[in-house]
Design an enzyme around this catalytic site. Structure first.
Site, PDB file in Angstrom:
ATOM      1  N   ASP A 209       0.877  -1.098  -0.085  1.00 22.54           N
ATOM      2  CA  ASP A 209      -0.122  -0.024   0.013  1.00 22.54           C
ATOM      3  C   ASP A 209       0.842   1.368   0.038  1.00 22.54           C
ATOM      4  OD1 ASP A 209       0.278   1.002   3.082  1.00 22.54           O
ATOM      5  OD2 ASP A 209       0.274  -1.267   3.022  1.00 22.54           O
ATOM      6  N   ASP A 211       0.544   3.320   2.415  1.00 25.22           N
ATOM      7  CA  ASP A 211       0.243   4.224   3.720  1.00 25.22           C
ATOM      8  C   ASP A 211      -0.745   5.166   3.519  1.00 25.22           C
ATOM      9  OD1 ASP A 211       1.380   3.895   6.501  1.00 25.22           O
ATOM     10  OD2 ASP A 211       2.070   5.787   6.310  1.00 25.22           O
TER      11      ASP A 211
END
Length: 286
Positions: A209, A211
């Protein structure tokens, strides 16, 4: 040599280990996250241990880090390949990228980072938190074992947060402002303890991802799990290749990391403490 692998069950299931057996290891630091599974791959002994337990029941804070590292040391491991899921702090490290970091920034708060204490003071160098020799070997394995669709990076800083919550936006932007590369929850205290146990240690981290810093992306468990699953085949291939191609003449400065670091005279260390750390430091107290 015995090569330790710390990761999820997907790693273990993918490794074509032969002559496998499990060993329940008791340690002075409590019970490990699971029994240690030992087997052979390409003529090398491999010891596998799931960091969070067989059913992922231990949080990043509560995982049995000291017991896990001690257990691997006790079955003869001298080098450890770790795997981690991480968030990216850089636009050019998108999800499904593999990173072999060479630096750590510790933002944890509630973890026991040492085997020592209790009347024994040890001050150890940690300037290079991952073993440079193993970092180089893992990075080469990542280049060789992945296809053109999988981007890999050697080097970078892994900022380790406490968790289990993900970062706030302010925290994520701060980390980016420091030019750090990835954020995760599990390389500390594992790397510190591996160094104290004189184990060569490095990690292959799969980006899941961005974040929470990216405007069109905010990390969720669903995203992390989906991308972690997508990363799994590539990470498995890297770990297997790294084991198969481990040089017979591999050497690590970590194997003598305790030399000159014990600040307490041997005769002043309580007997109970000496017994507890005998496996780790007994030869330095003779």
């Amino acid at each position: 040599m015995t090569i330790g692998v710390i990761g999820g069950s997907g790693i273990y299931e993918a490794l074509p280990l032969e002559s496998t057996r499990t060993e329940d290891v008791s340690t002075p630091y409590g019970e490990p996250s699971s029994a240690v599974t030992l087997g052979e791959l390409a003529g090398r002994e491999v010891a596998f241990l799931p960091r969070h337990g067989e059913d992922h029941q231990h949080t990043p804070t509560d995982a049995s880090y000291r017991a896990n590292i001690y257990a691997l040391k006790s079955v003869g491991v001298d080098r450890v390949i770790s795997t981690n899921a991480v968030g990216s702090l850089r636009e050019d490290l998108p999800p499904r990228t593999l990173v072999v970091p060479d630096q750590i920034f510790d933002r944890t708060k509630h973890r026991q980072p040492t085997f020592f204490g209790d009347g024994m003071v040890v001050h150890m160098s940690f300037a290079e938190p991952y073993c440079p020799a193993l970092v180089s070997h893992l990075a080469s394995a990542a280049e060789d074992a992945t296809d053109a669709d999988t981007a890999t990076q050697e080097g970078g800083t892994y900022v380790c947060i406490e968790g289990p919550q993900f970062s706030t936006k302010a925290e994520s932007e701060f980390y980016r402002g420091q030019d750090w590369d990835v954020v995760g929850m599990t390389t500390i205290p594992e790397a510190k303890l591996a160094r104290e146990a004189e184990l060569s240690y490095a990690t292959i981290a799969g980006v899941t991802d961005y974040d929470v810093w990216k405007d069109d992306s905010e990390v969720s468990l669903q995203e992390v799990l989906a991308n972690a699953a997508a990363n799994q085949d590539a990470i498995n291939a890297v770990v297997e290749h790294a084991i198969r191609t481990m040089p017979d003449d591999f050497e690590s400065e970590a194997w003598s990391a305790l030399e000159g670091t014990i600040n307490t005279p041997a005769e002043a260390i309580p007997e109970e403490t000496r017994e507890r750390i005998d496996l780790l430091a007994g030869e330095y107290l003779e």
